[in-house]
Design a protein around this motif. Structure first.
Motif, PDB file in Angstrom:
ATOM      1  N   ASP A   2       0.827  -1.201   0.000  1.00  0.00           N
ATOM      2  CA  ASP A   2       0.000   0.000   0.000  1.00  0.00           C
ATOM      3  C   ASP A   2       0.862   1.251   0.000  1.00  0.00           C
ATOM      4  N   LYS A   3       0.304   2.307  -0.578  1.00  0.00           N
ATOM      5  CA  LYS A   3       0.978   3.608  -0.553  1.00  0.00           C
ATOM      6  C   LYS A   3       0.813   4.202   0.839  1.00  0.00           C
ATOM      7  N   GLN A   4       1.858   4.895   1.278  1.00  0.00           N
ATOM      8  CA  GLN A   4       1.867   5.530   2.585  1.00  0.00           C
ATOM      9  C   GLN A   4       2.249   6.997   2.384  1.00  0.00           C
ATOM     10  N   GLN A   5       2.190   7.793   3.456  1.00  0.00           N
ATOM     11  CA  GLN A   5       2.631   9.180   3.353  1.00  0.00           C
ATOM     12  C   GLN A   5       3.091   9.692   4.701  1.00  0.00           C
ATOM     13  N   TYR A   6       3.899  10.758   4.649  1.00  0.00           N
ATOM     14  CA  TYR A   6       4.304  11.508   5.832  1.00  0.00           C
ATOM     15  C   TYR A   6       4.282  12.976   5.451  1.00  0.00           C
ATOM     16  N   ASN A   7       4.281  13.847   6.433  1.00  0.00           N
ATOM     17  CA  ASN A   7       4.325  15.285   6.182  1.00  0.00           C
ATOM     18  C   ASN A   7       5.746  15.776   6.381  1.00  0.00           C
ATOM     19  N   ASP A   8       6.272  16.488   5.379  1.00  0.00           N
ATOM     20  CA  ASP A   8       7.631  17.000   5.469  1.00  0.00           C
ATOM     21  C   ASP A   8       7.677  18.227   6.386  1.00  0.00           C
ATOM     22  N   ALA A  13       2.350  16.833   2.208  1.00  0.00           N
ATOM     23  CA  ALA A  13       2.236  15.378   2.223  1.00  0.00           C
ATOM     24  C   ALA A  13       3.191  14.787   1.187  1.00  0.00           C
ATOM     25  N   VAL A  14       3.974  13.809   1.621  1.00  0.00           N
ATOM     26  CA  VAL A  14       4.899  13.109   0.730  1.00  0.00           C
ATOM     27  C   VAL A  14       4.450  11.653   0.688  1.00  0.00           C
ATOM     28  N   ASN A  15       4.025  11.198  -0.486  1.00  0.00           N
ATOM     29  CA  ASN A  15       3.586   9.816  -0.657  1.00  0.00           C
ATOM     30  C   ASN A  15       4.783   8.939  -0.972  1.00  0.00           C
ATOM     31  N   PHE A  16       4.764   7.729  -0.451  1.00  0.00           N
ATOM     32  CA  PHE A  16       5.852   6.795  -0.701  1.00  0.00           C
ATOM     33  C   PHE A  16       5.325   5.379  -0.688  1.00  0.00           C
ATOM     34  N   GLN A  17       6.178   4.474  -1.166  1.00  0.00           N
ATOM     35  CA  GLN A  17       5.846   3.052  -1.162  1.00  0.00           C
ATOM     36  C   GLN A  17       7.047   2.292  -0.607  1.00  0.00           C
ATOM     37  N   TYR A  18       6.775   1.388   0.340  1.00  0.00           N
ATOM     38  CA  TYR A  18       7.829   0.532   0.883  1.00  0.00           C
ATOM     39  C   TYR A  18       8.351  -0.379  -0.218  1.00  0.00           C
ATOM     40  N   LEU A  19       9.690  -0.501  -0.336  1.00  0.00           N
ATOM     41  CA  LEU A  19      10.294  -1.398  -1.318  1.00  0.00           C
ATOM     42  C   LEU A  19      10.734  -2.699  -0.656  1.00  0.00           C
ATOM     43  N   LYS A  32      13.915   0.494   2.883  1.00  0.00           N
ATOM     44  CA  LYS A  32      14.154   1.368   1.744  1.00  0.00           C
ATOM     45  C   LYS A  32      12.798   1.604   1.107  1.00  0.00           C
ATOM     46  N   VAL A  33      12.500   2.869   0.820  1.00  0.00           N
ATOM     47  CA  VAL A  33      11.219   3.228   0.215  1.00  0.00           C
ATOM     48  C   VAL A  33      11.475   4.183  -0.950  1.00  0.00           C
ATOM     49  N   ARG A  34      10.460   4.367  -1.774  1.00  0.00           N
ATOM     50  CA  ARG A  34      10.559   5.293  -2.893  1.00  0.00           C
ATOM     51  C   ARG A  34       9.375   6.237  -2.833  1.00  0.00           C
ATOM     52  N   THR A  35       9.689   7.543  -2.946  1.00  0.00           N
ATOM     53  CA  THR A  35       8.621   8.535  -2.961  1.00  0.00           C
ATOM     54  C   THR A  35       7.993   8.584  -4.348  1.00  0.00           C
ATOM     55  N   ASN A  36       6.838   9.220  -4.450  1.00  0.00           N
ATOM     56  CA  ASN A  36       6.156   9.308  -5.746  1.00  0.00           C
ATOM     57  C   ASN A  36       6.986  10.031  -6.796  1.00  0.00           C
ATOM     58  N   ASP A  37       7.881  10.925  -6.361  1.00  0.00           N
ATOM     59  CA  ASP A  37       8.722  11.622  -7.335  1.00  0.00           C
ATOM     60  C   ASP A  37      10.019  10.862  -7.626  1.00  0.00           C
ATOM     61  N   GLY A  38      10.121   9.615  -7.146  1.00  0.00           N
ATOM     62  CA  GLY A  38      11.233   8.745  -7.495  1.00  0.00           C
ATOM     63  C   GLY A  38      12.447   8.787  -6.577  1.00  0.00           C
ATOM     64  N   CYS A  39      12.383   9.537  -5.497  1.00  0.00           N
ATOM     65  CA  CYS A  39      13.520   9.612  -4.570  1.00  0.00           C
ATOM     66  C   CYS A  39      13.563   8.379  -3.673  1.00  0.00           C
ATOM     67  N   LYS A  78      10.152   5.334  17.622  1.00  0.00           N
ATOM     68  CA  LYS A  78      10.263   6.617  16.957  1.00  0.00           C
ATOM     69  C   LYS A  78      10.392   6.321  15.463  1.00  0.00           C
ATOM     70  N   ILE A  79       9.950   7.253  14.638  1.00  0.00           N
ATOM     71  CA  ILE A  79      10.046   7.096  13.196  1.00  0.00           C
ATOM     72  C   ILE A  79      11.058   8.110  12.677  1.00  0.00           C
ATOM     73  N   ILE A  80      12.017   7.621  11.904  1.00  0.00           N
ATOM     74  CA  ILE A  80      13.062   8.453  11.329  1.00  0.00           C
ATOM     75  C   ILE A  80      12.998   8.274   9.811  1.00  0.00           C
ATOM     76  N   ILE A  81      12.971   9.391   9.067  1.00  0.00           N
ATOM     77  CA  ILE A  81      12.966   9.328   7.608  1.00  0.00           C
ATOM     78  C   ILE A  81      14.127  10.177   7.105  1.00  0.00           C
ATOM     79  N   MET A  82      14.984   9.550   6.286  1.00  0.00           N
ATOM     80  CA  MET A  82      16.186  10.229   5.798  1.00  0.00           C
ATOM     81  C   MET A  82      16.482   9.810   4.365  1.00  0.00           C
TER      82      MET A  82
END
Length: 160
Positions: A2-8, A13-19, A32-39, A78-82
């Motif tokens: 499923d697609k997920q999101q976090y707020n920057d 809202a930044v949508n991402f998908q778990y890889l 490792k995940v990929r955002t909708n813009d490919g990052c 805790k959730i860390i996104i980098m």
């Protein structure tokens, strides 16, 4: 998945998908995940984290950019996104094959990182080769779980 999101930091809202998970160790929840813009980014679930030390290093190019952290425990995590740092751990045999100039640069980067800690009254209690990456011939630190204030932070003796 499923697609997920976090707020920057700007509350967008930044949508991402778990890889996939980056480790087989069930105690280390790192994806490792990929955002909708490919990052490519990393999402880490951890019981403790020093985001201030991470930001300090990231601002100097010595750690991946930190996009999100929460100070509230969610189910005791805790959730860390980098940023995803596509590098080689310094524990890899490939580092030994690097040129002498690159090895000297890595050594200098480690010295600078330790100096930065001392200047800011911090210690990196888990300063081991697997927690250092060679990225574009420079060194980056990862894993700020046991980083803390000098004379207060301790690495648990039962872990080593």
């Amino acid at each position: 998945m499923d697609k997920q999101q976090y707020n920057d930091q700007a509350d967008n809202a930044v949508n991402f998908q778990y890889l996939y998970m980056l480790t087989d160790d069930f105690k280390r929840l790192i994806w490792k995940v990929r955002t909708n813009d490919g990052c490519a980014i990393i999402i880490k679930f951890t019981r403790r984290y020093n985001h201030n030390a991470h930001i300090l290093y990231a601002n100097q190019g010595l750690a991946p950019k930190l996009y999100f952290h929460n100070n509230q425990d969610i189910y005791r995590f805790k959730i860390i996104i980098m940023d995803y740092a596509d590098g080689i751990p310094l524990s890899s045999p490939l580092v030994d094959k690097a040129s002498l100039s690159i090895q000297n640069k890595i050594f200098q980067d480690v010295q600078n990182a330790i100096s930065t800690l001392c200047t800011n009254n911090l210690i990196f209690s888990d300063l081991r080769l697997p927690n250092m990456l060679m990225v574009n011939n420079c060194k980056m630190l990862v894993d700020f779980e046991w980083c803390g204030e000098d004379n207060n932070a301790r690495y648990p003796f039962l872990i080593s």
